[in-house]
Design an enzyme around this catalytic site. Structure first.
Site, mmCIF file in Angstrom:
data_model
loop_
_atom_site.group_PDB
_atom_site.id
_atom_site.type_symbol
_atom_site.label_atom_id
_atom_site.label_comp_id
_atom_site.label_asym_id
_atom_site.label_seq_id
_atom_site.Cartn_x
_atom_site.Cartn_y
_atom_site.Cartn_z
ATOM 1 N N GLU A 99 42.879 -23.447 8.542
ATOM 2 C CA GLU A 99 44.182 -23.201 7.910
ATOM 3 C C GLU A 99 44.311 -23.966 6.597
ATOM 4 O OE1 GLU A 99 47.965 -24.341 10.218
ATOM 5 O OE2 GLU A 99 47.459 -26.027 8.916
ATOM 6 N N ASP A 155 45.407 -16.811 10.746
ATOM 7 C CA ASP A 155 46.203 -17.187 9.573
ATOM 8 C C ASP A 155 45.334 -17.801 8.493
ATOM 9 O OD1 ASP A 155 45.827 -19.402 11.298
ATOM 10 O OD2 ASP A 155 47.577 -20.441 10.495
#
EC number: 3.2.1.4
Length: 460
Positions: A99, A155
């Site tokens: 991330e 993500d």
């Protein structure tokens, strides 16, 4: 205009600077051309707001300063296999999660730092798993943290992929990579491993999730519209539509809040949290961008509802956790929640509230052992809320007046600017000058090099 008498006063100073300036110019020319340079001063195609700062110059100066601070805290070569990585903080022993690489690549491409971008992406490639996606957790020494860390987190990979698209638009084929090829391969890997076949549900990772468990904060519909056009795969539009379909089912009808995790039917997912907590808070940031860039009506509806929830609470009273029905479950006033609340305000029309929550975002910065997550989201949101987060895939940089050298920001370039810059350098005080205009060589520093280049500009 510079008068003849002014030129005489500066001529001896200018000639003394010529040698150093020629060296500087050579160094600048050797770097890759940035087709879409920072700052952007963008006007987003949709919405009432692009920059919530008191002026564009103030906003630009703020994000430049915050970027340098963020890099100092979170960019390191330690344990990075000879490259650079984004480190978290003391709470996790300065490890790296995928991330963070997604955020770091987005930030470096928006700020136009190609060398940093390439070093971060080289680190990503060291840790690509067998699906061509990044293993999600690596320790501070450069080791994957067990078998459970080999898998990828959606993500992260979608942020990495869109940053490669933007790098292609900014730098073309210059640099250490063919960004276009890298981007297409990465996007295709995401589609093949992180989109549930037949349903278009975004999975939680490359090895788990789908209709039984998904995460609304991973929904990045603006990215998917770019992926569709960039690769020619219209399936990505179905993915974007499915995100709003799921969010519609999961969000509370009164508060508009979405849960951290849910099923594709909007119900609680087994073993996962169903509160509006540290995952879910990112939903409105990603959705707001989809509205600003593409005018998606659902994005505005969802963000406006969440924004109204925060407005009713009061921007200074926002806490870091609620049930989706609106009951407070935590008591901290953190950068994570304040910044993402500011992002949601970008789709609304209440200027007083939007300005207040933006200023609160500027004010609230996490400290201590837990700084990575909140301050990174804050950095992303500050770019967005100062008009410096345009869609780099479609953005055409408009010609701007050449204000470089207008140090005192009075609309003219003259002897007063020389005096202002000299004073700023000697006193190390920059509060009374335009940092953007004073930074003649765009290196993020105000120093003697800028002074020399300003003198050359005056002579010309």
């Amino acid at each position: 205009m510079i008068k003849g008498s002014s030129l005489k006063r500066f001529k001896s100073l200018v000639m003394a600077a010529i040698f150093s300036v020629s060296i500087i110019s050579t160094a600048i020319a050797s770097s890759a051309a940035d087709q879409i340079p920072f700052p952007y001063d963008a006007k987003y195609p949709n919405g009432a707001y692009s920059c919530l700062a008191d002026s564009q110059s103030i906003g630009n100066n703020l994000v430049r300063s915050e970027w340098e601070q963020w890099k100092s805290a979170h960019i390191t070569s330690n344990g990075a296999r000879g490259y650079k990585r984004v480190q978290r903080d003391a709470s996790t022993n300065y490890d790296t999660v995928s991330e963070g690489l997604g955020y770091g690549l987005l930030l470096s491409v928006y700020f136009g730092e190609q060398q940093l971008f390439d070093d971060l992406y080289r680190y990503v490639k060291v840790f690509l798993n067998s699906n061509g996606l990044m293993s999600w957790r690596i320790d501070s020494s450069g080791n994957i943290m067990g078998k459970d860390s080999i898998g990828a987190a959606t993500d992260a990979d979608e942020d990495i992929a869109v940053s490669l698209v933007f790098a292609h638009k900014k730098w073309g084929t210059s640099g250490g990579f063919n960004y276009q090829t890298e981007a297409k391969n990465y996007i295709n890997n995401i589609y093949n491993k992180m989109v549930e076949p037949g349903t278009y549900v975004i999975k939680a990772g490359d090895t788990w999730g789908g209709s039984n468990v998904t995460n609304p904060s991973y929904f990045a519909p603006a990215w998917y519209r770019i992926f569709a056009d960039f690769t020619g795969n219209s399936g990505w539009i179905n993915v974007a539509n499915k995100c709003y379909e799921i969010a519609d089912k999961a969000r509370n009808s009164n508060t508009g809040l979405v849960p951290d995790w849910c099923t594709a039917n909007g119900t609680p997912a087994s073993g996962q949290g169903f509160d509006f907590y540290y995952d879910a808070i990112r939903y409105q940031w990603r959705a707001a961008i989809d509205y600003s860039w593409y005018g998606t009506a659902k994005a505005k509806t969802h963000c406006d509802a969440i924004s109204n929830f925060f407005k009713n609470i009061g921007y200074a009273n926002i806490k870091d956790g609620y049930t989706i029905s609106g009951s407070q479950i935590s008591s901290n006033h953190t950068a994570t929640f304040v910044s993402c609340a500011a992002a949601a305000a970008m789709t609304g029309t209440d200027t007083t509230y939007a300005k207040n929550i933006y200023n609160e975002c500027v004010k609230v910065k996490d400290s201590g052992n837990y700084t990575y997550f909140g301050n990174t989201l804050r950095m992303m949101v500050l770019l967005y809320t100062t008009g410096n987060f345009p869609n780099l895939y479609t953005y055409n940089s408009q010609p701007k007046p050449d204000l470089k050298g207008d140090v005192n920001n009075d609309g003219a370039i003259d002897a007063l600017d020389i005096a202002a810059l000299k004073k700023a350098i000697l006193t190390q005080t920059t509060s009374n000058i335009s940092l953007t205009n004073a930074d003649m060589n765009n290196d993020g520093n105000i120093d003697a090099i800028d002074f020399a280049q300003l003198k050359v500009k005056l002579l010309n």
